[in-house]
Structures are given as C-alpha cells and as structure tokens.
Design an enzyme around this catalytic site. Structure first.
Site, short mmCIF file in Angstrom:
data_model
loop_
_atom_site.label_atom_id
_atom_site.label_comp_id
_atom_site.label_asym_id
_atom_site.label_seq_id
_atom_site.Cartn_x
_atom_site.Cartn_y
_atom_site.Cartn_z
N ASP A 42 110.09 33.84 -52.12
CA ASP A 42 111.10 32.91 -52.04
C ASP A 42 112.72 33.51 -52.62
O ASP A 42 113.65 33.06 -52.83
CB ASP A 42 111.12 32.01 -53.25
CG ASP A 42 110.43 30.73 -52.80
OD1 ASP A 42 110.19 30.38 -51.74
OD2 ASP A 42 109.41 30.43 -53.49
N ASP A 97 108.35 27.02 -45.16
CA ASP A 97 109.49 27.38 -45.92
C ASP A 97 109.98 28.96 -45.86
O ASP A 97 111.00 29.12 -45.90
CB ASP A 97 109.21 27.26 -47.40
CG ASP A 97 108.58 25.89 -47.81
OD1 ASP A 97 107.51 25.52 -46.93
OD2 ASP A 97 108.73 25.14 -48.65
#
Length: 420
Positions: free
Chosen positions: A132, A189
C-alpha cells in the site's frame, strides 16, 4: 538578383509557411472551442465547488483537533475518534487531504499540519511488508513534491519507497504481491499503487518502475476481470509458475459478487494508466469497466453504490438503508467520481459529457445529507456512510479518511475543469 528557380523556391516556402500558420491557428481555435464547449457543459457552478471546498477546509481543522501528534486519523465510530499508526494502509490520506486543501486555499497552517504528519510518515519508505505504499507515500509525499517542487526534501523518500514497493514484485507472476498469508495474493486495490511507480520513473529516469507498473496492469486485465468487466477482489497465484490458485472476493458479499470499492479502484487505475502511457488499451478497458458500473441495475439513482452490487437484501428504493447488508459506500462513490471526472478529459463529445454528468451527480449527492456531515460534527470527517469491510465486521457505516481524500480530489479536479 534572384534567379527564376530561386523565386519559385521562395514562393513554395512562403506558401508552406502560410499553410502551417493556418493549421496552427485552426488547431488553437479548435482547442479553445473544445475548452469553451467543456465549460459550457459543466453543470456544477464555481460557487457550488467553492462552497464544498470551503466547508472541507473548515472541517479538516476540526479533524486536526482530534488527531494525536504521532498518529493519523482513520475514522470516527461510536462518538470516538479512531486513529492509526503510520504503518496502517490509510496513513497517507490525511496529509494528502491537507495538501489538496492547502492547494485550494493557500492556508499555510494546512501546509504546516501536512508537513508535521509527513515527518512521522517518512519511515514508511523502508516498509517492505505492505503493497500500500502508493496510498501511504504517493498521496502524501507525491502531493507535497507536486505543490512545493522541493526535490531535495521529497525525491529520496519517494524513490526509496518505490524500491520498497517493487521488492514485492515477482517476475514469474508478473504482479506485485498484496498481502502476506494465502499463496501469492494480488488484490484489485493494487492498481492504485501504479501511479507511484510511473512517477518514480519520471523522478529517477529509470524505466524499471514504469515497466513493472505496466506489467502489473496487464496481468490484472488478464486475470482479475470477468467477461462482463466486473472484477474479483483477490487473485491468488502460484509464485513458482504464475498459475492461478483461486479467485476470491474477500471484502465483498461472496466470491462471485461485485464489491463496489474494488470496481472503483480498478476504474481509477486504468484511467490513470492511460494518462501515464497513452496506450489506448487502457482507455478502452476503463470505458468498459465504467459502462459495467454505471449501467448496473443495482446502481442507485444518486450514484452512491451499495457496498456490493450483489449484496443480499438490497432495498428496492433508497435513500440510505438502515440494514447493514444494504449499506451505501461513500468511499466507493468518491473514488468513482474522481475517476469519472478524469475519464471525461480523455474522451470527447457525448461520451465525455456522459462521464461528466455521472460524476456531477455523485458529487452533488455526496455534498448534501445524508452523506455530508454538518460542520463541526462527525469527528471532523467530511463524509458519512462509508464501509470498510462488512464480512470482517470492520468500519461499517462510518466516515473513512480515504472517502474524504477522493471526495476532495474530485472537487479539485472539477475546479480545474471550471478554470479551463
């Protein structure tokens, strides 16, 4: 005295020069006309956008009062502010929001707040345990570099972070690993980290980051998407040969369901990949993904999706439903609005107008009750009614820091359209 052939040559050059001048003039006029037509097509007024951004500035200052100096805001739940350490995946959104609102307002206090948070966030450039880092470092330090131009302060941080991110890339799988556990899971994502890598190549002059972004995007097209252009959440790979172990939807209603935020992540990612590469494959793919989302029979009229398009017990009508199984997800809506605004700039005519109209509807919906919080409430978060993960029982019907970030980004993108 010029010879006849010289005169003829001079005349040809003069005609070519005049022709080129006409072409340039027509091109400039066409661009001006396109810009004028786009501004005429914009339905949200400058006053409306300004009001929403002014409200966001006021609200984020309320939020700042709830954030410990060594933490990042995450949500507001049961009348309690919930924060995270910088290792949590959402840690870059708050400084990113501060920077967007500094860009809008010129308020130096917001810039200083952002810099204070960047100081505690910097250590995550060494974090190789998460995929991330695009969210964590590019939404924060990337915006800081864009707005300040301070390469001395931010270039090394971004490039070190990019190295940490690509340490998770497997050339056999041809994708960046998302989570630990499983076998080799890759989630949709992850498309949101690729802009970080394309920018790292621009910063460094090294194409390897961009090449990995392109390869990952292509692998995701091949394996994550169903024939109808809906996406699985997770593809689990065999790292030894790149084969697929399983196709799952961990945060959606069930494996074959259509988790709303995942669809928004994918759309945003492929619009961005077209912008960064100019490869029309990505634009065509983004338009197909957009068509699936926007034409889905379970898309509410206000443009704010339910947490999963196939969730059980969806109401026949909405306003906002009380049953958690039918929760709306304002975070998915804000990501979708921002992506559609950009998509409208890469398309033309009625197609562009269609995307813009849909984005405008979402922004309008998010900018009023029941989604927008009254000033001074909601723990300082702007939007209400987002969903983290219903299957895991986490962050259900609450404000979320990334919902606010992409809502602010959508407002800023629309503001740029208004400015031509």
């Amino acid at each position: 005295m010029a010879k006849p052939n010289d005169k003829r040559t001079m005349k040809i050059h003069l005609n070519n020069f005049l022709l080129m001048g006409c072409v340039i003039a027509l091109f400039v006029l066409a661009c001006q006309q396109q810009s004028t037509d786009r501004r005429r097509a914009l339905r949200l007024t400058p006053a409306f956008i300004t009001q929403q951004l002014d409200d966001a500035v006021a609200q984020i200052k309320v939020l700042a009062d709830h954030v410990p100096a060594d933490r990042m805001p995450r949500t507001f739940q049961a009348d309690t502010s919930v924060s995270s350490d910088t290792e949590w995946w959402t840690s870059g959104f708050y400084p990113g929001s501060l920077l967007y609102l500094y860009e809008y307002s010129g308020d130096e206090a917001l810039l200083q707040l952002a810099k204070d948070k960047l100081t505690i966030l910097e250590k995550e450039k060494y974090n190789k345990g998460t995929h991330d880092l695009g969210f964590m470092l590019y939404c924060s330090f990337g915006n800081a570099l864009r707005l300040t131009g301070d390469t001395a302060a931010y270039k090394e941080i971004l490039l070190t972070g990019a190295e940490s991110l690509i340490s998770r890339y497997n050339p056999t799988v041809r994708a960046i690993r998302s989570w630990e556990g499983w076998t080799y899971p890759v989630i949709i994502d992850n498309m949101m980290n690729l802009e970080f890598l394309t920018q790292a190549s621009k910063l460094s002059g090294d194409p390897k980051y961009r090449d990995i972004a392109i390869t990952h995007a292509n692998t995701t097209i091949k394996n994550h998407y169903r024939p109808d252009y809906s996406s699985y959440h997770v593809i689990d790979y065999n790292p030894a040969d790149g084969g697929i172990v399983a196709k799952k939807t961990a945060q959606g209603a069930f494996d074959e369901s259509v988790w709303a935020r995942g669809q928004a992540w994918g759309l945003y990612g492929y619009v961005m990949m077209y912008r960064e590469t100019g490869d029309k494959t990505y634009l065509d793919f983004a338009e197909n993904v957009a068509a699936f989302i926007l034409n889905h029979p379970n898309m509410p009229d206000d443009g704010v999706p339910y947490w999963d398009f196939d969730a059980p017990d969806l109401p026949d009508e909405s306003p906002y439903a009380a049953d958690y199984k039918a929760n709306r997800d304002a975070s998915a809506a804000s990501i979708l609005a921002s992506a559609l605004i950009e998509l409208s700039t890469h398309t033309a005519g009625e197609t562009s107008a269609h995307y813009l109209t849909k984005a405008e509807k979402i922004v309008e919906s998010l900018s009023k009750a029941p989604y927008k919080a009254e000033s001074g409430t909601n723990g300082g978060f702007i939007l209400k009614h987002s969903v983290g993960s219903i299957p895991h029982g986490g962050e259900i019907d609450v404000p979320l820091t990334y919902a606010d970030y992409y809502y602010i980004e959508a407002l800023m993108r629309y503001k740029r359209l208004l400015e031509g």
